[in-house]
Design a protein around this motif. Structure first.
Motif, PDB file in Angstrom:
ATOM      1  N   PRO A 134       3.154 -14.424   4.459  1.00  0.00           N
ATOM      2  CA  PRO A 134       3.762 -15.059   3.283  1.00  0.00           C
ATOM      3  C   PRO A 134       5.219 -15.427   3.504  1.00  0.00           C
ATOM      4  CG  PRO A 134       2.418 -13.194   2.615  1.00  0.00           C
ATOM      5  CD  PRO A 134       2.486 -13.162   4.115  1.00  0.00           C
ATOM      6  N   GLN A 135       5.952 -14.560   4.210  1.00  0.00           N
ATOM      7  CA  GLN A 135       7.372 -14.825   4.464  1.00  0.00           C
ATOM      8  C   GLN A 135       7.556 -16.044   5.362  1.00  0.00           C
ATOM      9  OE1 GLN A 135       5.823 -11.891   4.928  1.00  0.00           O
ATOM     10  NE2 GLN A 135       6.678 -10.630   3.272  1.00  0.00           N
ATOM     11  N   GLN A 144       9.478 -19.504   4.239  1.00  0.00           N
ATOM     12  CA  GLN A 144      10.604 -20.067   4.988  1.00  0.00           C
ATOM     13  C   GLN A 144      10.339 -21.516   5.371  1.00  0.00           C
ATOM     14  OE1 GLN A 144      11.340 -19.449   9.303  1.00  0.00           O
ATOM     15  NE2 GLN A 144      13.054 -18.181   8.625  1.00  0.00           N
ATOM     16  N   LYS A 145       9.099 -21.804   5.727  1.00  0.00           N
ATOM     17  CA  LYS A 145       8.752 -23.134   6.236  1.00  0.00           C
ATOM     18  C   LYS A 145       8.649 -24.180   5.124  1.00  0.00           C
ATOM     19  CE  LYS A 145       5.456 -25.343   9.423  1.00  0.00           C
ATOM     20  NZ  LYS A 145       6.458 -25.639  10.459  1.00  0.00           N
ATOM     21  N   PHE A 146       8.115 -23.782   3.948  1.00  0.00           N
ATOM     22  CA  PHE A 146       7.791 -24.777   2.923  1.00  0.00           C
ATOM     23  C   PHE A 146       8.531 -24.601   1.597  1.00  0.00           C
ATOM     24  CE2 PHE A 146       3.926 -24.269   5.580  1.00  0.00           C
ATOM     25  CZ  PHE A 146       3.948 -25.516   6.168  1.00  0.00           C
ATOM     26  N   ASN A 147       8.855 -23.363   1.241  1.00  0.00           N
ATOM     27  CA  ASN A 147       9.620 -23.082   0.017  1.00  0.00           C
ATOM     28  C   ASN A 147       9.017 -23.763  -1.218  1.00  0.00           C
ATOM     29  OD1 ASN A 147      11.697 -21.731  -1.296  1.00  0.00           O
ATOM     30  ND2 ASN A 147      13.056 -23.524  -1.213  1.00  0.00           N
ATOM     31  N   LEU A 187       0.494 -33.393  -3.428  1.00  0.00           N
ATOM     32  CA  LEU A 187       0.200 -32.242  -2.589  1.00  0.00           C
ATOM     33  C   LEU A 187       1.454 -31.434  -2.287  1.00  0.00           C
ATOM     34  CD1 LEU A 187      -2.267 -33.544   0.152  1.00  0.00           C
ATOM     35  CD2 LEU A 187      -2.793 -31.975  -1.713  1.00  0.00           C
ATOM     36  N   TYR A 188       1.283 -30.119  -2.259  1.00  0.00           N
ATOM     37  CA  TYR A 188       2.341 -29.271  -1.730  1.00  0.00           C
ATOM     38  C   TYR A 188       2.349 -29.371  -0.200  1.00  0.00           C
ATOM     39  CZ  TYR A 188       3.037 -27.047  -6.261  1.00  0.00           C
ATOM     40  OH  TYR A 188       3.347 -26.812  -7.580  1.00  0.00           O
ATOM     41  N   GLN A 189       3.520 -29.134   0.383  1.00  0.00           N
ATOM     42  CA  GLN A 189       3.626 -29.207   1.840  1.00  0.00           C
ATOM     43  C   GLN A 189       2.703 -28.204   2.532  1.00  0.00           C
ATOM     44  OE1 GLN A 189       7.714 -28.892   3.057  1.00  0.00           O
ATOM     45  NE2 GLN A 189       8.313 -30.826   2.084  1.00  0.00           N
ATOM     46  N   ILE A 190       2.539 -27.020   1.938  1.00  0.00           N
ATOM     47  CA  ILE A 190       1.648 -26.031   2.535  1.00  0.00           C
ATOM     48  C   ILE A 190       0.217 -26.562   2.573  1.00  0.00           C
ATOM     49  CG2 ILE A 190       1.419 -24.846   0.297  1.00  0.00           C
ATOM     50  CD1 ILE A 190       0.946 -23.329   3.806  1.00  0.00           C
TER      51      ILE A 190
END
Length: 323
Positions: free
Chosen positions: A193-194, A198-201, A210-213
């Motif tokens: 999760p961390q 960090q990558k997508f916030n 769409l979300y980046q994740i």
């Protein structure tokens, strides 16, 4: 050097009683010739292959000329787990994937080495599934590996791992888009999760809903679907649950008495797949038995995949072995 070679193996008996008349074993060699330098066997992970260095090499930061595992000093051998599809021949894919265990693969790798005239290894190293196979190889031949280096793995599959293999297997056998959908789930086991925060916030794609994740996961699903075949994924996933399946406390005690290997455990403090407490428990249980065993832990937020990301830390742990 680095070209794909084949060893034809015959009359292979498997742990579960099945018999294989002919099995092609594909491999690559990097660095020095096999009988001119110490041999290091590198075992690939679930979606990996024998291309450990060079174009598309997955451990280029760790292995190479002047690097931690120096190809000017060592002979590097990497086998493909039979059925992983790296040779590109669909006739070599294994359909009856549940016939095989990680111990079978370890025995097949030893047969491949013997065909090359190699009876002893300076080191056997691998991450995740590859590390589990390194463990199985050490158990099979406790006096034939000088340094056994299982990274981000464990000597025996846990209930958590077995449960996730079941979920993956269900997706692979029931989804209309099996490789893509199984990869979505798998990526959440390989990261933390961390790491994702960090990558997508929690940000969205520009001009998109769409979300980046979500886009990132879909990308990895599509990417694997384009380069991996369903029978191969089913086999690799299944092998995870069989790591240490026939090993027990008695196996360990016999191994600790007989082995000449030095065991170098490498865990990851944020690994949700092969949790670090498993390795720490193994180390503390066996460090005072006479077994030469050490434990190092990668400090990373990136979860299981840190063994493919945190090369500086991993190299620092391995340097005393290979220098």
């Amino acid at each position: 050097m680095g070209n794909l070679h084949t060893i034809d193996l015959f009359d292979i008996g498997l742990e579960k009683g099945k018999h294989i008349k002919h099995l092609p074993l594909f491999y690559q060699i990097f660095g020095q010739p096999a009988h001119k330098a110490p041999v290091v066997l590198v075992n690939h992970a679930l979606t990996g292959n024998s291309q450990v260095i060079g174009e598309n090499g997955w451990w280029n930061d760790l292995i190479g000329d002047g690097k931690t595992i120096d190809t000017s000093q060592y002979c590097i051998i990497a086998f493909n787990i039979p059925g992983n599809g790296f040779d590109g021949d669909p006739t070599n894919l294994i359909q009856n994937y549940k016939d095989f265990t990680a111990k079978d693969i370890a025995a097949i790798f030893w047969k491949g080495l013997q065909s090359l005239g190699i009876t002893e290894l300076f080191a056997a190293i691998g991450g995740s599934l590859g590390g589990g196979i390194a463990w199985e190889m050490a158990f099979l031949k406790p006096q034939s590996i000088r340094h056994c280096i299982p990274v981000a793995t464990h000597w025996k599959a846990t209930d958590w791992l077995i449960a996730n293999v079941l979920v993956q297997d269900a997706i692979l056998n029931n989804s209309k888009n099996p490789i893509h959908d199984a990869r979505l789930h798998a990526m959440l086991l390989y990261r933390s999760p961390q790491s994702l925060k960090q990558k997508f916030n929690t940000e969205k794609e520009k001009d998109r809903e769409l979300y980046q994740i979500e886009s990132w996961l879909a990308h990895h699903g599509n990417k694997l679907q384009n380069r991996f075949q369903l029978p191969a994924y089913k086999l690799m996933n299944h092998l995870l649950k069989t790591i240490g399946e026939t090993s027990s406390q008695d196996s360990w005690e016999t191994f600790s008495r007989e082995t000449k290997s030095e065991i170098h455990l490498v865990g990851i403090n944020s690994d949700y797949f092969f949790t670090p407490d498993e390795n720490a428990e193994t180390y503390h249980k066996w460090k005072n038995t006479g077994l030469k065993i050490s434990y190092h832990e990668i400090d990373s937020i990136h979860g299981h995949d840190a063994f493919l990301i945190e090369f500086e830390q991993l190299g620092r742990f391995l340097k005393p072995i290979f220098s």
